[in-house]
Design a protein around this motif. Sequence first.
Motif, PDB file in Angstrom:
ATOM      1  N   THR A 106       0.825  -1.207   0.000  1.00 52.09           N
ATOM      2  CA  THR A 106       0.000   0.000   0.000  1.00 52.09           C
ATOM      3  C   THR A 106       0.859   1.257   0.000  1.00 52.09           C
ATOM      4  OG1 THR A 106      -1.740  -1.184   1.211  1.00 52.09           O
ATOM      5  CG2 THR A 106      -1.843   1.228   1.213  1.00 52.09           C
ATOM      6  N   ILE A 107       1.936   1.250   0.781  1.00 51.32           N
ATOM      7  CA  ILE A 107       2.837   2.405   0.814  1.00 51.32           C
ATOM      8  C   ILE A 107       3.444   2.647  -0.566  1.00 51.32           C
ATOM      9  CG2 ILE A 107       5.036   3.255   1.736  1.00 51.32           C
ATOM     10  CD1 ILE A 107       4.307   1.869   4.372  1.00 51.32           C
ATOM     11  N   PHE A 108       3.826   1.565  -1.225  1.00 45.73           N
ATOM     12  CA  PHE A 108       4.383   1.702  -2.572  1.00 45.73           C
ATOM     13  C   PHE A 108       3.331   2.251  -3.535  1.00 45.73           C
ATOM     14  CE2 PHE A 108       5.437  -0.273  -6.776  1.00 45.73           C
ATOM     15  CZ  PHE A 108       6.610   0.452  -7.004  1.00 45.73           C
ATOM     16  N   ALA A 109       2.078   1.801  -3.383  1.00 52.61           N
ATOM     17  CA  ALA A 109       0.998   2.296  -4.238  1.00 52.61           C
ATOM     18  C   ALA A 109       0.765   3.788  -4.006  1.00 52.61           C
ATOM     19  CB  ALA A 109      -0.285   1.513  -3.961  1.00 52.61           C
ATOM     20  N   ILE A 110       0.800   4.213  -2.738  1.00 54.31           N
ATOM     21  CA  ILE A 110       0.628   5.640  -2.429  1.00 54.31           C
ATOM     22  C   ILE A 110       1.769   6.448  -3.026  1.00 54.31           C
ATOM     23  CG2 ILE A 110       0.565   7.348  -0.558  1.00 54.31           C
ATOM     24  CD1 ILE A 110      -0.745   5.184   1.187  1.00 54.31           C
ATOM     25  N   TRP A 111       2.985   5.917  -2.933  1.00 51.94           N
ATOM     26  CA  TRP A 111       4.141   6.618  -3.494  1.00 51.94           C
ATOM     27  C   TRP A 111       3.985   6.807  -4.997  1.00 51.94           C
ATOM     28  CZ3 TRP A 111       7.873   5.029  -7.062  1.00 51.94           C
ATOM     29  CH2 TRP A 111       8.965   5.905  -7.215  1.00 51.94           C
ATOM     30  N   LEU A 112       3.500   5.764  -5.686  1.00 52.81           N
ATOM     31  CA  LEU A 112       3.288   5.866  -7.125  1.00 52.81           C
ATOM     32  C   LEU A 112       2.263   6.947  -7.449  1.00 52.81           C
ATOM     33  CD1 LEU A 112       3.194   2.116  -8.273  1.00 52.81           C
ATOM     34  CD2 LEU A 112       5.023   3.783  -8.683  1.00 52.81           C
ATOM     35  N   LEU A 113       1.154   6.947  -6.704  1.00 51.47           N
ATOM     36  CA  LEU A 113       0.111   7.941  -6.949  1.00 51.47           C
ATOM     37  C   LEU A 113       0.619   9.346  -6.653  1.00 51.47           C
ATOM     38  CD1 LEU A 113      -2.996   8.282  -7.597  1.00 51.47           C
ATOM     39  CD2 LEU A 113      -3.291   8.479  -5.127  1.00 51.47           C
ATOM     40  N   ALA A 114       1.313   9.505  -5.519  1.00 48.07           N
ATOM     41  CA  ALA A 114       1.821  10.824  -5.145  1.00 48.07           C
ATOM     42  C   ALA A 114       2.838  11.329  -6.167  1.00 48.07           C
ATOM     43  CB  ALA A 114       2.449  10.755  -3.753  1.00 48.07           C
ATOM     44  N   ARG A 115       3.678  10.442  -6.640  1.00 47.53           N
ATOM     45  CA  ARG A 115       4.684  10.828  -7.641  1.00 47.53           C
ATOM     46  C   ARG A 115       4.018  11.224  -8.953  1.00 47.53           C
ATOM     47  NH1 ARG A 115       7.979   8.141 -11.496  1.00 47.53           N
ATOM     48  NH2 ARG A 115      10.093   9.014 -11.620  1.00 47.53           N
ATOM     49  N   LYS A 116       3.008  10.471  -9.356  1.00 44.29           N
ATOM     50  CA  LYS A 116       2.323  10.742 -10.621  1.00 44.29           C
ATOM     51  C   LYS A 116       1.627  12.097 -10.599  1.00 44.29           C
ATOM     52  CE  LYS A 116      -1.362   8.949 -13.606  1.00 44.29           C
ATOM     53  NZ  LYS A 116      -2.356   7.845 -13.798  1.00 44.29           N
ATOM     54  N   HIS A 117       0.992  12.435  -9.467  1.00 39.81           N
ATOM     55  CA  HIS A 117       0.192  13.659  -9.389  1.00 39.81           C
ATOM     56  C   HIS A 117       0.868  14.774  -8.586  1.00 39.81           C
ATOM     57  CE1 HIS A 117      -3.282  11.739 -11.263  1.00 39.81           C
ATOM     58  NE2 HIS A 117      -3.110  10.704 -10.465  1.00 39.81           N
ATOM     59  N   LYS A 118       2.139  14.544  -8.199  1.00 34.26           N
ATOM     60  CA  LYS A 118       2.910  15.548  -7.448  1.00 34.26           C
ATOM     61  C   LYS A 118       2.201  15.936  -6.141  1.00 34.26           C
ATOM     62  CE  LYS A 118       5.274  17.520 -11.475  1.00 34.26           C
ATOM     63  NZ  LYS A 118       4.865  16.429 -12.386  1.00 34.26           N
TER      64      LYS A 118
END
Length: 288
Positions: A117-129
Amino acid sequence: MSFEIIASAAGYIQFTDLGVGPVALDLGFFQIRWYSLGYLAGILLGYWLLLKLLARPGAPMSREHADDMILYATLGIILGGRIGYILFYQPSILQNPLDIFKLWEGGMSLHGGTLGTIFAIWLLARKHKLSFLRVCDYIACTIPFGLFLVRLANFVNDELWGRVTDVPWAIVFPNGGDLPRHPSQLYEAALEGLVMAAILWPLFWKTQARYKPGFLFGMAAVIYGVARFTVEFFREPDQQLQWLVEASGLSMGQWLTIPMILIGLFLVFTAGARRQRVEPFAGSNSVA
């Protein structure tokens, strides 16, 4: 184990008398299991609460981001939880690759699901800044639902039961032999679900903790870590990992929990220094 416990096992609560089982609905050609429903309900309730949290001023993401997050988080929970279980607890599953997909039989690691889940959040946060830690704070407030429901599912699934005991509320589980055991799944449901919610939710709604990046996320890690570390003393260790308990005095679950507690404490005690002016995606006010 004492002879007295063995002799009096019949006097304890019998799991078979509780009228529960792993299958919620049996259509003959298809079964719906409580284990699957626990995960599904936890995700949907978490999404519902997340939208409520995002309606408050200073939210770190928009409704559209939350819609994306449910997909990201679901994949993170399922893939991370299953991969974590195989790597940490049951690598022998890899000998029969098709068994990897038998999620309905159980076999999910909370630690693995957390990392996923943390990795998924990181991906989303990185994608949308987005602010990674602030998104984690909001997601952390939604996880008590899932933890509570999945631990109840563990209970009705007759798995992850506790050590042999003579406490009055001990239960004789069919898969646990003929001896009364701690219902450790219910201990975890109470501590990881109810207690975490009782601490995190007032912190979010009644204080300004949500404006300190990493604080709520860290608190969730500490609460879960302490709860899991404590309950492991009452929970039967995985048979294939009994050697670790004998060698170190701690179970695999406890060893995996220690870094979680340490990271959580670090995030909590350093959160104040990370506070900054927050421009909201939802609500109307900036928050200093």
